[in-house]
Design a protein around this motif. Structure first.
Motif, mmCIF file in Angstrom:
data_model
loop_
_atom_site.group_PDB
_atom_site.id
_atom_site.type_symbol
_atom_site.label_atom_id
_atom_site.label_comp_id
_atom_site.label_asym_id
_atom_site.label_seq_id
_atom_site.Cartn_x
_atom_site.Cartn_y
_atom_site.Cartn_z
ATOM 1 N N TYR A 1 10.339 -7.109 0.319
ATOM 2 C CA TYR A 1 10.276 -5.651 0.414
ATOM 3 C C TYR A 1 9.638 -5.054 -0.837
ATOM 4 C CZ TYR A 1 13.670 -6.224 4.174
ATOM 5 O OH TYR A 1 14.311 -6.587 5.329
ATOM 6 N N CYS A 2 8.785 -4.088 -0.636
ATOM 7 C CA CYS A 2 8.221 -3.297 -1.719
ATOM 8 C C CYS A 2 9.088 -2.051 -1.904
ATOM 9 C CB CYS A 2 6.794 -2.900 -1.350
ATOM 10 S SG CYS A 2 5.965 -1.854 -2.560
ATOM 11 N N ALA A 3 9.270 -1.647 -3.159
ATOM 12 C CA ALA A 3 10.104 -0.479 -3.436
ATOM 13 C C ALA A 3 9.458 0.384 -4.505
ATOM 14 C CB ALA A 3 11.490 -0.927 -3.896
ATOM 15 N N GLU B 1 -6.374 2.130 -6.303
ATOM 16 C CA GLU B 1 -6.266 1.792 -4.887
ATOM 17 C C GLU B 1 -4.886 2.076 -4.333
ATOM 18 O OE1 GLU B 1 -7.320 -2.297 -4.718
ATOM 19 O OE2 GLU B 1 -9.407 -1.975 -5.297
ATOM 20 N N ASN B 2 -3.999 2.626 -5.162
ATOM 21 C CA ASN B 2 -2.614 2.864 -4.743
ATOM 22 C C ASN B 2 -1.975 1.598 -4.200
ATOM 23 O OD1 ASN B 2 -1.928 5.453 -5.448
ATOM 24 N ND2 ASN B 2 -2.709 6.358 -3.583
ATOM 25 N N MET B 3 -2.174 0.493 -4.901
ATOM 26 C CA MET B 3 -1.676 -0.791 -4.441
ATOM 27 C C MET B 3 -0.853 -1.473 -5.527
ATOM 28 S SD MET B 3 -2.976 -1.422 -1.347
ATOM 29 C CE MET B 3 -3.085 -3.211 -1.165
ATOM 30 N N VAL B 4 0.126 -2.223 -5.077
ATOM 31 C CA VAL B 4 0.874 -3.123 -5.947
ATOM 32 C C VAL B 4 0.834 -4.506 -5.294
ATOM 33 C CG1 VAL B 4 3.118 -3.710 -6.901
ATOM 34 C CG2 VAL B 4 2.374 -1.342 -6.850
ATOM 35 N N HIS B 5 0.584 -5.529 -6.099
ATOM 36 C CA HIS B 5 0.493 -6.881 -5.574
ATOM 37 C C HIS B 5 1.561 -7.775 -6.177
ATOM 38 C CE1 HIS B 5 -3.703 -5.456 -4.787
ATOM 39 N NE2 HIS B 5 -3.470 -6.080 -3.654
ATOM 40 N N LEU B 6 1.897 -8.811 -5.435
ATOM 41 C CA LEU B 6 2.778 -9.864 -5.938
ATOM 42 C C LEU B 6 2.077 -11.188 -5.668
ATOM 43 C CD1 LEU B 6 5.556 -10.527 -7.205
ATOM 44 C CD2 LEU B 6 6.362 -10.959 -4.876
ATOM 45 N N ALA C 1 0.849 -1.189 0.000
ATOM 46 C CA ALA C 1 0.000 0.000 0.000
ATOM 47 C C ALA C 1 0.883 1.238 0.000
ATOM 48 C CB ALA C 1 -0.907 -0.007 1.213
ATOM 49 N N ALA C 2 0.655 2.097 -0.984
ATOM 50 C CA ALA C 2 1.428 3.328 -1.100
ATOM 51 C C ALA C 2 0.604 4.504 -0.614
ATOM 52 C CB ALA C 2 1.849 3.551 -2.550
#
Length: 130
Positions: free
Chosen positions: A97-99, A78-83, A23-24
């Motif tokens: 880690y998210c970057a 949603e200002n989200m990035v998923h893996l 979540a950013a």
């Protein structure tokens, strides 16, 4: 400024799946075309690249060790990035880690270099038992 918070880690068995979320907050990742990535660090090892997505979402890249099993995606509204991680293996055990890169960099291509990213989350633990 961009703040990143990862979630979704846990203890699973080999062959299971997990979906990590990042979540950013602060500057939105969509309006500012911010490239994103996932890295991981296993105990006693260096931080390694896992997956990346360009600022416009049109380009993705994966480490050879996860290609075909992991999928990175971004959900700008949603200002989200998923893996999404499928067919997990014991060797996938690590802190993930998210970057995020600086706004406007890597707009059309993804980067696997940790030096490309300026903002980092605190990490989420993924443990895969064999």
């Amino acid at each position: 400024q961009v703040q990143l918070v990862e979630s979704g880690g846990g203890l699973v068995q080999a062959g299971d799946s997990l979906r990590l979320a990042c979540a950013a907050s602060g500057r939105t990742i969509n309006n500012n075309a911010i490239a994103m990535a996932w890295f991981r660090q296993a105990p006693g090892k260096e931080r390694d690249f896992v997956a990346a997505i360009s600022g416009n979402g049109g380009s993705t890249g994966y480490a050879d060790s996860v290609k075909g099993r992991f999928t990175i995606s971004r959900h700008n509204a949603e200002n989200m990035v998923h893996l999404r991680m499928n067919s997990l293996k014991a060797e996938d055990t690590a802190v993930y880690y998210c970057a995020a890169a600086r706004s406007g960099t890597y707009l059309y291509r993804s980067s696997s270099l940790s030096s490309s990213y300026y903002y980092w989350g605190q990490g989420t633990q993924v443990t895969v038992s064999s």
